[in-house]
Design a protein around this motif. Structure first.
Motif: not given
Lengths: 247, 271, 247, 271, 271, 247
Positions: A36-41, A142-157
């Motif tokens: 269900n989540a837009d991104g997850s890890a 959480a960085s991976l989940a944000l990336a997986d959700a396609g949220i534009p990121l300056r970089d991973l944390v």
């Protein structure tokens, strides 16, 4: 400390779980496991097990809570009642409330929140088993989940703690090292910006130790960063293969 | 106070399609009306908890952790251990779940699972007393919903009973009126294997193990738990619709037969 | 069970309060006793005493909680602190929260809520003295209160529990029978639709017992249904007489 | 935090009419300014509670239940029993009451009744200690508002004192530091019969036992409780208006004389 | 759950002016970047509390009261006294503070001060046990924010340590498993004087002791606490920005040197 | 009362702190000490220490809580955890909730709230040290804070308690007199209107005592009222001097 206590650093210079001072625990990362989540890890770091879901960007309810120039970020760090030695009440503790705040603040600098005014982005971190370093492992996942959700990121944390036990600086403390040690310093690092977005410390460190600890933290974070990128690549390889199989 | 919930309806096309399928005895995901999704149960996933199990029913995913502590027994059952069931509808499981204290849905879920365990006498609470009236084992069953795609009652019940079967009991020695852990462990005394079967009613059809889309369309659900001997030990009708007596009879027959199937999947159950 | 415990079914086949297995407790119903509520009712069933008020249909506050196609139904089942053997905290217990939900769901099928979009209908059930069967008696009284409020209903809901004590199926359990018995199954029944809108069970029943218990529940509900209709008729006779007296 | 409440005003016609009536010393429901509505008090209505009473003041209807348990005394009064008063403004009593934890109005109500009981020394708390510093009788007075048509303070106070007079005390035997009920009962030691009288001020008029409509029009109210000996034992001015000293003097005279009337209606008071 | 806060930005003119000043190494109130506002510390202002201190940093004003009671030690530290830090962001301190239970800001504040005190081992908790595992001194540090003009962490930390140094410990005599106050008092065993220094980052500048206007402009803050020996014992980065490693190094140097200055102002510290 | 208890009224007719029955404790008032509040005041009355801030008139959030014809007044009376002998939980007690209400009601009659529709005026009273009479001293200080905020007032409210100890009527009770005495009656008085806006009593008073106590209360309030006016004048003198110095 009592005399009968087990030594945390052996005569061979190794730690109770056999690691060298600058050695990370075994880390396993998995991306995109929740439907269900837009991104997850999911991350396992030693015996710590953490699952993270990201929802968003989505509309804010009620609307007046939204910001006209950017998305708001909501973050919850939460421990399962069965994640700890003694059962933890599911109601948020003061520690969980503080950590939710500083973890949110660790992500604000990398999220392009200005792209999504009047929206919100939710980060839900659930600690399923706790063995030290859960705020750092939670940030890493959480960085991976944000990336997986396609949220534009300056970089991973990437995040890791450095600490001191029996006078020795070590990275990625497990629970026993954290509890019995002399200092614990969680750090979150953004490689692309070469900046620190989370820094806490408790215990006691001299200036020299602090300088060295920061250096070790950066190195540890860089190793974790490589693993994060590998985990994301793996996910996309799998996704691509899945698509190709279907064709 | 309970309030009629606001629910997002399915699209008209999808709901029309679902009903047409059901008239033919079929479901959108290809299952028959009495077919469960893939049931995956993995016990012992949280090594630091005294017991644990993760259950998947299709995309529904539930983790249960068991913690065992010692504490005073309830004053009205001084000769019994304590069983406590709690459920968290985690916000990571679905966008409709918000963080906060347990709402009526999570309380109902916990209480339905609690009754399945308690009324089947699955856990032998009488053997969990340490000092009558003073000290008992307290068994916490914490249900953690990780992904919600319908039928949380069954997924949680399977995870709870699997977790209990997986759990170990820290042996304590009595010193005065306190219990000191010896460091040894023994098995939790689990005597039965209750299995709940949830049946949704959509239009005129009864179907087991509803997905979230099916639950959205259902007017009512009924969850029937049976013991290893086929006795009914718990029922919960939920949702704002009704069942005829004939439907209830059919539902209990389905529940009885499906429970035997599912029971064979519970790890650790030696029938 | 301890040996010294009183038998719940005597050698004559009668229950501790002298009832036959399928006999209801004495029931007294009163309609329209609260001045402010749009509808109200009071029921005594054995020693259980329950008062119910209904408000509505009235406007929803705040408005965004309303539904565009129907009224929302709000329901609270609540026990007075002095209603039980040990004083009950007035804060809602988990049991009360669950019962509020399933009682609401027992009424949703009979209320023509589609007649009142953006409105709400409130059902407040207060248990003043508890001696078993309060959710069923509460439903029975709430039906009267809804009717008294003039809420359009498909039918009244009648409710009664069936249970098992010492191997014997019985209707309308009192507190002791509920606590000491082997099964308890509350049922709410809608005669006009011939359907069940509440069904719960705990304890253990074989298939045969369950079939028989359901049959007994329906019969018991039908008897209660007759009493409900009688109570409403009585109310209108009294109201009519009151009007005629004034004329 | 206390906030100026939003109140629905009376219609202009009705409020004008009320004030005209008051100028003539009359009220909309035909009462004189110092006349109470019908006071009906029925004790013992909840047989399973240790004590109970239901009071009607016109359409205002209040039920009080008394529960008596045992527990530790307060640490600053180790030689006294414990009296606890709680009030619930039930949502069934008026559409303005919403379910939820006690708000300032129900807390004020409970505390005003509590002071009437406590300061009159109606309940002999010193005889309710079982083991000094360890175990005491705990008397719960739970006020349940069933219908609200004004003057909740008085209706609740009459129900509370009537409930106490009706209550029985479960006799306990001391075993070690615990108390075991013997199954016997004795009367609660009630030594006085405090009676509160509430007087509202509308325009320039003072009137007793205000209805809800009158309360809506009142700028302020004053509740004065007197003991059997005519001593004042509690006062509460409430509402966002004021009283002159003359009005307070008049109010206390009214309170003193009306209290004697009402006291004769309290069941069980052998004054 | 933590949510991005809504903050009122400074006017464009003011923020532009602040940044221009900072580029010249100056601040709007005339201070240099490493200059604190006037630090005023007054100990013993609440005579009835066991200890107290009021701190002003410019217009920021914080009162700390220390209460000392006895109670059970934590089960995992049976040989230590108990230290509890709580902070209230009072609505009288700023219009942005609303009454209510502690929010994330007041919890973070309390926990940052708690860590400064705890990790420096300022309070000798081991000497605050009365009966191991049974009875300990419980030291409550209550932080009361009276006026908020930025840098609450430092003002609160100075008030907390000053309050502890000012506090007296009620001597208790052990009787069985209880402690009876003898009426005598001794000093609290304070062994160190931790001092926190908060540094804000605005644009590229690092500046100490930020005002509320400066905090509004800051992207991040870092609070570094050092012991009397110059060891770092607590760090908290807060706010949604970042620091480079060079900035962290500079910050810790500033923190170390400013702490010595401030420590000389703590009343009762005999370094 | 136990025999060993210290007498509250000495043989010379003086009270334990040496005061005559109708004598106030030493009172110190300070106006305008908090920088952020629109108005503020501080009072020391004996050992009681109270600080008050007033904010407003300001906009109501959310807007639907505002009134179309007047400002709403919000009032919080709160005790610091360290203000009392035993630490007080910072969560509002039932006593604090009641006092917040009646203090608000004591100010409603003097505030020209009709001047500020859809606005709110906040009164925050914090008891820093409690030694009896805090609600009265809080009211006295809140009047000053309201005036300091420039809120238009019909008059200041002055407040003082009268009580009875060992048969003797006294004004301005300290904590010990309140706890050990036979009656306590807090009064708030509005001189310009010659009316009472707060009146509570507990304990026991005969009619004669009550009449006398009210008279004493009025006199005590008038003395406090003079001090309030003096404190405000002092503030403006200081403010004026400050301005003149700058010129």
């Amino acid at each position: 400390m009592e005399e009968s206590r087990q030594k945390l650093i052996g005569e061979n210079g190794l730690r109770i779980d056999g690691r060298k001072p600058d050695e990370l625990r075994p880390i396993r990362m998995e991306v995109g496991l929740l439907a269900n989540a837009d991104g997850s890890a999911y991350i396992e770091q030693g015996k710590s097990k953490i699952i993270v879901a990201v929802y968003g960007p989505r509309e804010v309810h009620p609307k007046h809570l939204g910001l006209s120039d950017r998305a708001i970020v909501r973050c919850r760090y939460h421990m399962a009642p069965f994640s700890t030695q003694e059962r933890k009440s599911p109601a948020p503790s003061r520690r969980e409330i503080e950590l939710s705040k500083i973890i949110r603040e660790a992500f604000e600098p990398v999220i392009f929140s200005e792209y999504y005014p009047r929206s919100m982005i939710d980060i839900f971190i659930e600690v399923l088993q706790s063995d030290g370093g859960t705020r750092c492992a939670g940030i890493t996942a959480a960085s991976l989940a944000l990336a997986d959700a396609g949220i534009p990121l300056r970089d991973l944390v990437a995040s890791c703690a450095v600490g001191k036990v029996e006078g020795c600086l070590i990275v990625d403390l497990n629970d026993e090292e954290d509890k019995e040690g002399e200092a614990d310093m969680p750090v979150a690092y953004i490689p692309a910006l070469d900046t620190v977005s989370l820094l806490q410390m408790d215990g006691q460190l001299t200036e020299e130790e602090f300088v060295e600890a920061l250096k070790m933290a950066k190195e540890a974070c860089m190793r974790i960063y490589q693993m994060q990128k590998q985990a994301l690549k793996q996910k996309y390889v799998e996704a691509k293969e899945a698509v190709e199989e279907q064709e | 106070m309970s309030i009629t919930p606001q629910t997002e309806p399915l699209t008209k096309i999808k709901s029309k399609q679902m009903i047409e399928f059901l008239k033919l005895g079929k479901r959108l995901d290809g299952r028959s009306l009495t077919e469960y999704r893939d049931v995956k149960i993995e016990a012992g996933v949280i090594g630091k908890a005294e017991g644990s199990a993760q259950v998947s029913l299709g995309n529904t995913r539930v983790l249960v952790g068991i913690k065992v502590e010692t504490g005073p027994p309830y004053s009205d059952t001084p000769n019994m251990g304590v069983l406590t069931v709690n459920a968290e509808l985690l916000p990571l499981a679905h966008e409709i779940f918000e963080p906060g204290p347990p709402d009526e849905n999570s309380i109902e879920l916990a209480r339905v699972v609690d009754r399945s365990l308690r009324e089947s006498k699955a856990l032998d609470l009488e053997s969990l007393i340490i000092i009558p009236g003073k000290l008992a084992y307290v068994v916490f069953v914490d249900i953690y919903i990780l992904n919600h795609d319908g039928n949380l009652f069954d997924a949680s019940e399977y995870a709870a009973i699997s977790g209990l079967m997986n759990a170990k009991l820290p042996v304590v020695e009595v010193e005065g009126e306190e219990g000191k852990p010896t460091g040894d462990f023994k098995e939790l005394p689990v005597r039965d294997c209750p299995v709940s079967i949830t049946i949704a009613k959509i239009d005129e059809a009864l179907l087991v193990d509803p997905t979230l889309e099916e639950e959205t369309m259902a007017t009512a659900k009924i969850t029937i738990t049976t013991t290893k001997d086929g006795k009914i030990c718990a029922i919960q009708k939920s949702g704002g619709g009704t069942f005829t007596f004939e439907e209830i009879m059919e539902a209990q027959k389905i529940a009885r037969s499906k429970a035997a199937e599912v029971r064979s999947l519970i790890p650790g159950w030696r029938g």
